[in-house]
Design a protein around this motif. Structure first.
Motif, PDB file in Angstrom:
ATOM      1  N   ASN A 271       4.304  61.818 -79.865  1.00  0.00           N
ATOM      2  CA  ASN A 271       3.080  61.994 -80.388  1.00  0.00           C
ATOM      3  C   ASN A 271       1.936  61.803 -79.196  1.00  0.00           C
ATOM      4  O   ASN A 271       1.868  60.989 -78.004  1.00  0.00           O
ATOM      5  CB  ASN A 271       2.774  60.891 -81.161  1.00  0.00           C
ATOM      6  N   SER A 272       1.179  62.563 -78.961  1.00  0.00           N
ATOM      7  CA  SER A 272       0.069  62.827 -77.923  1.00  0.00           C
ATOM      8  C   SER A 272      -0.917  61.774 -78.080  1.00  0.00           C
ATOM      9  O   SER A 272      -0.883  60.816 -79.024  1.00  0.00           O
ATOM     10  CB  SER A 272      -0.717  64.060 -77.867  1.00  0.00           C
ATOM     11  N   ARG A 273      -1.569  61.223 -76.824  1.00  0.00           N
ATOM     12  CA  ARG A 273      -2.618  60.494 -76.803  1.00  0.00           C
ATOM     13  C   ARG A 273      -3.791  60.608 -77.891  1.00  0.00           C
ATOM     14  O   ARG A 273      -4.031  61.682 -78.319  1.00  0.00           O
ATOM     15  CB  ARG A 273      -3.060  60.374 -75.370  1.00  0.00           C
ATOM     16  N   TYR A 274      -4.240  59.533 -78.349  1.00  0.00           N
ATOM     17  CA  TYR A 274      -5.535  59.751 -79.317  1.00  0.00           C
ATOM     18  C   TYR A 274      -6.590  58.641 -78.964  1.00  0.00           C
ATOM     19  O   TYR A 274      -6.429  57.720 -78.521  1.00  0.00           O
ATOM     20  CB  TYR A 274      -5.026  59.321 -80.644  1.00  0.00           C
TER      21      TYR A 274
ATOM     22  N   PHE B 259      -0.203  69.876 -78.161  1.00  0.00           N
ATOM     23  CA  PHE B 259       0.889  70.621 -77.312  1.00  0.00           C
ATOM     24  C   PHE B 259       0.885  72.073 -77.381  1.00  0.00           C
ATOM     25  O   PHE B 259       1.578  72.743 -76.799  1.00  0.00           O
ATOM     26  CB  PHE B 259       2.175  69.886 -77.566  1.00  0.00           C
TER      27      PHE B 259
ATOM     28  N   LEU C  89       4.216  70.315 -72.419  1.00  0.00           N
ATOM     29  CA  LEU C  89       5.199  69.357 -72.646  1.00  0.00           C
ATOM     30  C   LEU C  89       6.581  69.829 -72.359  1.00  0.00           C
ATOM     31  O   LEU C  89       7.388  68.844 -71.978  1.00  0.00           O
ATOM     32  CB  LEU C  89       5.073  69.167 -74.192  1.00  0.00           C
TER      33      LEU C  89
ATOM     34  N   LEU D 192      -4.692  65.459 -78.013  1.00  0.00           N
ATOM     35  CA  LEU D 192      -4.363  66.519 -77.243  1.00  0.00           C
ATOM     36  C   LEU D 192      -3.267  67.452 -77.652  1.00  0.00           C
ATOM     37  O   LEU D 192      -2.037  66.794 -77.947  1.00  0.00           O
ATOM     38  CB  LEU D 192      -3.958  65.972 -75.783  1.00  0.00           C
TER      39      LEU D 192
ATOM     40  N   THR E 165      -6.518  70.853 -75.196  1.00  0.00           N
ATOM     41  CA  THR E 165      -5.041  70.850 -75.291  1.00  0.00           C
ATOM     42  C   THR E 165      -4.323  70.084 -73.994  1.00  0.00           C
ATOM     43  O   THR E 165      -4.945  69.814 -73.043  1.00  0.00           O
ATOM     44  CB  THR E 165      -4.464  72.383 -75.047  1.00  0.00           C
ATOM     45  N   PHE E 166      -3.000  69.885 -74.290  1.00  0.00           N
ATOM     46  CA  PHE E 166      -2.522  69.177 -73.324  1.00  0.00           C
ATOM     47  C   PHE E 166      -2.157  69.890 -71.862  1.00  0.00           C
ATOM     48  O   PHE E 166      -2.516  69.267 -70.833  1.00  0.00           O
ATOM     49  CB  PHE E 166      -0.877  68.714 -73.824  1.00  0.00           C
TER      50      PHE E 166
ATOM     51  N   GLY F  57      -0.897  61.607 -71.346  1.00  0.00           N
ATOM     52  CA  GLY F  57      -1.639  62.525 -72.204  1.00  0.00           C
ATOM     53  C   GLY F  57      -0.346  62.080 -73.457  1.00  0.00           C
ATOM     54  O   GLY F  57      -0.705  62.787 -74.529  1.00  0.00           O
ATOM     55  N   VAL F  58       0.306  61.155 -73.431  1.00  0.00           N
ATOM     56  CA  VAL F  58       1.213  60.810 -74.409  1.00  0.00           C
ATOM     57  C   VAL F  58       0.934  59.351 -75.208  1.00  0.00           C
ATOM     58  O   VAL F  58       0.573  58.396 -74.383  1.00  0.00           O
ATOM     59  CB  VAL F  58       2.753  60.718 -73.676  1.00  0.00           C
TER      60      VAL F  58
ATOM     61  N   ASN G 117      -0.247  68.031 -82.298  1.00  0.00           N
ATOM     62  CA  ASN G 117      -0.243  67.197 -80.830  1.00  0.00           C
ATOM     63  C   ASN G 117       1.113  66.342 -81.283  1.00  0.00           C
ATOM     64  O   ASN G 117       1.273  65.168 -81.020  1.00  0.00           O
ATOM     65  CB  ASN G 117      -1.273  66.131 -81.111  1.00  0.00           C
TER      66      ASN G 117
END
Length: 714
Positions: free
Chosen positions: A624-627, A637, A460, A635, A451-452, A563-564, A529
């Motif tokens: 959108n989270s990091r991939y 949210f 977030l 990750l 998780t973030f 994380g983004v 995410n």
């Protein structure tokens, strides 16, 4: 002919006698084991007298179960479904006490708690015995199914067409790769057999189905996918939950009021009732698809009237006391199983891990047992009734995968049980009054990952507040990555809303947990995410330039966070831009030549982002989270270690498993992109089968639009 009828009558009488005898023996054994259960007078009786008392008691209990139980369940349809499940044992015990009181032998008695145990045991044993006898007599089993089908047709007065019907079974949250891997490992014998992967003896079998992957929209979640599949459009559904500035409401796909509103919008946009508008049945879904036969359909859960027959699904299942007892026992076993699996994960130090306490064990048991059993029973009834199109959603895997991970042993065990449900549906379809084609599909997959909050020690919402210069908790000050801290937020799985609807409790959704009246603060929402940031005090969608003037540091803080993955914002010059770390800003029109931060998300990411940008209710900032493409991880949210809702990994790659007799869903070398395209494929298949999917157009009356059902903010 006369001889055959006598043989059938004799066989039925023999099975009834055997079940009665087994129930009598069970009652005698329980009387010997339980001190508060007696079958004799206080002064004692002969063995013969006790046996007669047991036989009369077992016979009376069986008769009351057959005659009185359905009436009790129908009367209790006003009781919330989960409460009805808890009343199963009490009602069954009451019938046993009544049978003992009416016993002509004048003997027998039991304490309330003992009667509950005895009644449950006798119902389970009688059900198992009857099932075993029916399995041994295939002719009797087929005759029973045909008899049920004939009874249903006589009740409706309709003749069953000879054209094939179609069953669509949605395995919620099962990604293409998860399914393919489980088949390869031999975990799904039913699906494996359809794909020609051999039988248990290892012999080759010809395939009957094809497996096709498809790609979701940016919003890779059930609300967007199922709305597009059933109603042909998911326009203006940017996420699982989002804030609408014109009404100052939070729309949540698994909220009954929001689901109803989304369905109304889809019907108004297409002028079409939905995929199931012609003799259709909708079972366990968020939306009804235009069907008249409903069970556990969320968009109609808060409505009253002749079209809302969702509770009839509970009656059809729980009117059989054996079903009720079996489901109640399985429910309790599933709760215990979850406790054990959660404890094992803690003891082993499994990472990543999220909290699984509170109501989650009950929510999981509802999804994997109660909802599955009721939905499958409803589908069986639809098959026997010969309905043209049936669409059912089984949500158990999705619920467990959110908390245990999409590749976990816990989730795969649930998937194996769903494979057995498919086997049951296929077996009953073979005895239906018309041929059936079984299509299995999923609405999205799930992507694993930490998780973030667990990775960075802040949510977030706290990151947004820091970028806006608003107060944040001390641990989040400086917006620095934390040391693997774990939060306790709740997920947005579909099963939670279904359980709330069954209990008739409204969904409790807070917009970023912001108290009402604080309109100057941003509304931050999470959908897996995918994060959405809205500023309620501005009536329109803010542009990049407007955001920079109000909050100069916000966009750089968000885009630069490790994380983004990327941001989407409107832009006064380019219409819209994608922002990434290091000040990267790529106009939407230039994404094909320079995908920028979208490159890692694959070739379809640019089109998905551009489509969402055009929605009227897209948030001011889409995050959108990091991939990580090598690990396939995102990750979330939310507090989920298996998540979906945005771009990145397996969450955007569901599957479509279709019979070879149906046309290929895509042409050679082509791909299937978007839930709206899937709707067109399914409608084409209904037309091929003679179901005439185009006949669903129109018939949109009886579905009044009503606003004001969302969660109000500010």
């Amino acid at each position: 002919m006369i001889g055959a009828r006598w043989r059938r009558a004799g066989g039925a009488l023999w099975r009834m006698i055997v079940v009665w005898a087994v129930a009598t023996v069970t009652m005698l054994v329980l009387a010997g084991l339980l001190p508060d259960f007696r079958l004799q007078s206080a002064h004692g009786d002969s063995a013969t007298r006790i046996a007669v008392t047991a036989a009369l008691g077992a016979g009376g209990f069986g008769l009351l179960s057959a005659l009185v139980w359905p009436l009790l369940v129908r009367a209790l349809l006003l009781v919330p479904a989960l409460v009805l499940g808890l009343l199963v044992f009490f009602l069954n015990g009451s019938l046993l006490l009544l049978a003992l009181r009416l016993n002509p032998a004048g003997r027998g008695g039991a304490a309330w708690e003992t009667a509950v145990v005895v009644a449950a045991a006798m119902s389970a044993v009688a059900s198992a015995t009857g099932t075993a006898l029916a399995v041994r007599d295939d002719d009797a089993y087929r005759r029973r199914l045909y008899r049920l089908a004939d009874r249903r047709r006589r009740r409706t007065g309709d003749a069953c067409p000879s054209t094939p019907g179609t069953v669509f079974v949605q395995l919620d949250g099962v990604g293409h790769d998860v399914l393919a891997d489980a088949v390869r490992r031999g975990l799904l014998p039913t699906v494996g057999g359809w794909l020609g992967r051999g039988d248990p003896a290892g012999e080759a079998v010809p395939p009957t189905h094809r497996l096709t992957p498809w790609s979701t929209d940016w919003s890779s979640q059930t609300g967007a996918s199922q709305l597009g599949i059933l109603h042909g459009t998911n326009h203006d559904v940017p996420a699982f939950r989002w804030y609408e500035k014109d009404t100052r409401e939070v729309m949540v796909c698994n909220h009954p009021g929001s689901a109803h509103e989304l369905q109304c919008r889809a019907v108004a946009r297409t002028g079409d009732a939905g995929l199931l508008g012609t003799d259709g049945a909708s079972r366990g879904n968020l939306f009804d698809g235009g069907a008249r036969q409903l069970a556990l359909v969320l968009s109609m859960a808060a409505r009253r009237g002749p079209r809302n027959r969702s509770r009839a699904g509970y009656f059809a299942y729980f009117r059989d006391p054996a079903n009720a007892v079996r489901t109640a026992v399985s429910f309790a076993a599933e709760v215990v199983r979850e406790w054990g699996q959660s404890a094992r994960a803690r003891l082993r130090g499994t990472e990543p891990r999220v909290g699984r306490a509170g109501l989650y064990p009950l929510i999981r048991a509802f999804a994997t047992v109660v909802e599955r059993d009721v939905v499958v029973a409803a589908v069986v009834g639809d098959l026997l009734a010969g309905r043209t199109a049936i669409y059912a959603d089984l949500v158990g895997y999705d619920e467990v995968a959110h908390h245990s991970g999409p590749h976990s042993r816990d989730a795969l065990k649930v998937l194996q049980r769903l494979d057995r449900s498919l086997a049951l549906i296929a077996k009953v379809a073979g005895h239906a009054p018309r041929p059936y084609r079984i299509v299995v599909l999923s609405d999205h997959g799930q992507s694993p990952g930490e998780t973030f909050f667990g990775r960075y020690g802040l949510t977030l919402g706290e990151l947004v507040r820091a970028g806006c210069g608003l107060p944040v908790p001390r641990r989040a000050a400086g917006v620095l990555p934390g040391a693997g801290r774990r939060g306790s937020g709740r997920g947005g799985a579909e099963a939670r809303s279904a359980a709330r609807a069954a209990l008739r409790r409204p969904a409790q959704e807070a917009a970023g947990r912001q108290p009402p009246g604080r309109r100057s603060e941003p509304v931050v929402l999470a959908s897996g995410n995918l994060g959405l940031v809205s500023f309620p005090e501005v009536a329109h969608r803010m542009t990049r330039q407007e955001i920079d003037r109000r909050y100069p540091a916000l966009l750089s803080v968000l885009a630069g966070h490790p994380g983004v993955g990327f941001l989407l914002v409107a832009d006064e010059e380019h219409g819209g831009v994608v922002l990434g770390a290091g000040g990267v800003a790529v106009p939407l029109a230039a994404l094909e030549e320079d995908p920028g931060p979208l490159a890692v998300f694959g070739p379809g990411a640019a089109a998905a982002v551009r489509r969402t940008h055009a929605f009227p209710h897209t948030a001011d900032i889409m995050v959108n989270s990091r991939y990580d493409p090598q690990a396939g991880e995102v990750l979330a949210f939310e507090e989920q270690i298996g998540s979906h809702g945005g771009l990145g990994g397996a969450q955007s790659r569901p599957f479509l498993l279709s019979p070879l007799v149906l046309s290929d869903p895509v042409g050679e070398g082509a791909s299937l992109v978007g839930a709206e395209r899937v709707h067109l494929v399914l409608r084409r298949w209904l037309a091929e089968a003679g179901g005439s999917g185009d006949a669903a157009k129109g018939a949109v009356g009886g579905l009044p639009r009503r606003r004001g059902d969302g969660a109000r903010v500010g």
